[in-house]
Enzyme design. Structure first.
Site, mmCIF file in Angstrom:
data_model
loop_
_atom_site.group_PDB
_atom_site.id
_atom_site.type_symbol
_atom_site.label_atom_id
_atom_site.label_comp_id
_atom_site.label_asym_id
_atom_site.label_seq_id
_atom_site.Cartn_x
_atom_site.Cartn_y
_atom_site.Cartn_z
ATOM 1 C CB ILE A 157 -0.974 -0.011 1.202
ATOM 2 C CG1 ILE A 157 -1.942 -1.200 1.071
ATOM 3 C CG2 ILE A 157 -1.756 1.295 1.285
ATOM 4 C CD1 ILE A 157 -2.837 -1.425 2.282
ATOM 5 C CG ASP A 261 -10.160 5.270 7.059
ATOM 6 O OD1 ASP A 261 -11.334 5.708 7.104
ATOM 7 O OD2 ASP A 261 -9.880 4.124 6.681
ATOM 8 C CD GLU A 266 -11.110 1.667 13.844
ATOM 9 O OE1 GLU A 266 -11.737 0.746 13.262
ATOM 10 O OE2 GLU A 266 -10.155 2.246 13.327
ATOM 11 C CG HIS A 284 -11.478 1.209 9.657
ATOM 12 N ND1 HIS A 284 -10.895 0.554 10.721
ATOM 13 C CD2 HIS A 284 -10.856 0.715 8.557
ATOM 14 C CE1 HIS A 284 -9.979 -0.296 10.273
ATOM 15 N NE2 HIS A 284 -9.946 -0.217 8.971
ATOM 16 C CG LEU A 285 -15.047 5.517 5.185
ATOM 17 C CD1 LEU A 285 -15.401 6.788 4.433
ATOM 18 C CD2 LEU A 285 -16.269 4.618 5.326
ATOM 19 C CB ALA A 287 -11.672 -2.423 3.101
#
Length: 533
Positions: A157, A261, A266, A284-285, A287
């Site tokens: 990544i 993110d 969480e 936490h977007l 994926a």
């Protein structure tokens, strides 16, 4: 793994998955559906299942596995495995698969989006305008062109982000102790120490796995070394950037902005960071795109087909598909742990890695032990889930030459596995282990040139120092003062160098601060903690 007749194999889909996922399974299975979040419904439905496909809402734990007597494979259509008890599945002989590469493009794109958004104040300007306020002067931003982007963690990544942001005219530098400088140079990336990166970067983006060493890596100390104009993005794992330290730095004007993110805990709906105009926050977007979800579903559907056919499964995280001799199987977790210990002792990825297998076990195909050792070597190095098949890819990407050598000769142990690596400076690190007795107890029997005999445990530490009186007492005192109980200790000597190696097993993790204190007091040539829990 035995084959299952596809005509009567039951595949349970426990959550909503894309139509493409069902298409990828094909027409050969008895496909059933249930609400995996409904515990009673799940436990009833899983009893007859040969395979189960899930996302994040279904918990496949020891209780569910105990009910699922026919289950061969658990498939998670995504990257994480927090809702699957992998250890219990392995004990039950159930393969666990996920989709480790399904979201790497999606995650990289979100990191780039956060970076651009925080540079140009897109989120607060959008919010203000929708509330009827035209604030052109307040939300002046900065250009990306000619700015320096510091990429912390140059895995898949991190590389994708570097490639994309270089197209904006950014200069890319990176910190990653597990990649060779020549490999980074091929990508047009300059490798720096973390301190150097903090000092020169205009933007910093984090792409590291979450380990005891990386938690809080970008903390108060680091945030006192950055430019006051720096903008920081974390779309990797919550906790790598210390949220309290970041809030203080933003408040004091030592950091100009942040894009987040992920969070230490969480779901996170209330944070001091959310009060800052110059913080862009998403839930936490990483994926969360249609494409990533579809890729994940299709990938695990294919894995289910392979698993139920008894074939090699590329994305298995706990066992390799295909035929593994019964005598070889107990060596898999040992080889993996030796790989993890090797990385901890070396502190870097080797230029060359040798996996040596000796003894009776070599009458079988032991290639899987090389894969298992590699899996361990990269377990705490990369952010992605490491499997038997992608581990060699990680080695290839980092320019690591890997060799497997075997010999039926093993004078001192029935079987022994050694992970030996040559480092960039020409130094060598080696760790050897064996399975001992009827219970197949995992033991370390060699560290570099030292012969040892230490049971493998979750928490261990190794100290190399010049042999002299009083060192063991110092070790005990410092660990005792830190509230760390010693379960076992062995001291080995090297007659030629006059060095000694203390191998210690403890009941809890030893912090980096305590390791450093011990190293200073005893003049250690190296002090390494290993946490396998």
């Amino acid at each position: 793994m035995s084959n299952v007749s596809s005509k009567n194999a039951v595949v349970l889909i426990a959550e909503e998955l894309s139509p493409a996922t069902v298409d990828a399974l094909g027409p050969d299975f008895d496909i059933r559906h249930c609400d995996g979040a409904n515990r009673t419904e799940l436990l009833t439905a899983i009893a007859d299942a040969d395979a189960i496909l899930i996302r994040s809402a279904t918990k496949v734990d020891a209780e569910a596995l105990a009910v699922a007597k026919k289950l061969k494979v658990v498939a998670r259509a995504g990257v994480g495995l927090d809702n699957v008890d992998v250890s219990a599945a392995t004990k039950a002989g159930v393969m666990v698969v996920n989709a480790p590469t399904s979201n790497i493009v999606t995650a990289a794109e979100l990191a780039c989006g956060l970076l651009i958004s925080v540079a140009r104040n897109i989120a607060p300007a959008n919010s203000a305008l929708k509330q009827g306020e035209w604030k052109r002067n307040k939300y002046t931003g900065v250009e990306l062109s000619e700015k320096t982007l510091g990429v912390v963690g140059l895995g898949r990544i991190g590389v994708l982000v570097a490639q994309r942001m270089s197209a904006f005219g950014m200069k890319i530098v990176a910190y990653d102790p597990y990649i060779q400088a020549a490999r980074a140079a091929q990508m047009g990336v300059k490798l720096l120490s973390l301190d150097e990166l903090l000092e020169v970067s205009d933007f910093i983006t984090v792409h590291l796995p979450k380990t005891p060493e990386t938690i809080g890596l970008i903390g108060d100390e680091a945030l006192h070394k950055v430019k006051p104009s720096v903008r920081i993005v974390n779309a990797a794992r919550g906790g790598i950037v210390d949220e309290a330290a970041l809030a203080s730095a933003l408040k004091e004007g030592r950091v100009a902005g942040a894009g987040l993110d992920v969070y230490a805990k969480e779901p996170c709906t209330d944070s001091p960071l959310f009060t800052f105009d110059n913080v862009v926050a998403t839930p936490h977007l990483g994926a969360s795109t249609d494409e990533a979800q579809e890729k994940a579903g299709i990938a695990v559907a294919r894995s289910v087909r392979l698993a139920l056919a008894g074939e090699l499964v590329p994305d298995a995280v706990n066992v390799q598909g295909g035929v593994i001799a019964e005598d070889v199987r107990p060596g898999l977790p040992l080889a993996e742990k030796l790989g993890r210990i090797f990385t901890a002792l070396a502190g870097e990825v080797a230029v060359r890695l040798d996996v040596e297998v000796r003894g009776e076990i070599t009458q079988h195909d032991v290639k899987v032990l090389e894969l298992s050792a590699l899996k361990g070597v990269f377990e705490d190095v990369v952010a992605e889930t490491v499997s038997y098949v992608n581990a060699p890819l990680f080695a290839q990407e980092r320019g690591v030459e890997v060799r497997l050598t075997t010999s039926s000769e093993s004078p001192e142990h029935r079987n022994v596995i050694t992970v030996r690596g040559t480092l960039a400076d020409g130094g060598e690190v080696a760790i050897s282990g064996t399975l001992s007795g009827p219970k197949q107890q995992q033991k370390i029997v060699g560290v570099d040139s030292f012969d040892v005999d230490v049971a493998l445990t979750d928490h261990m530490a190794f100290f190399k120092y010049e042999d002299r009186p009083g060192v063991v007492g110092t070790l005990g005192r410092i660990l005792g003062d830190a509230g760390i109980n010693i379960a076992g200790m062995q001291v080995a000597r090297d007659g030629e160098t006059k060095d000694a190696l203390a191998s210690i097993t403890v009941d809890s993790e030893i912090s980096q601060e305590v390791l450093a204190e011990i190293a200073t007091e005893i003049g250690a040539k190296f002090a390494r903690g290993v946490d396998l829990g």
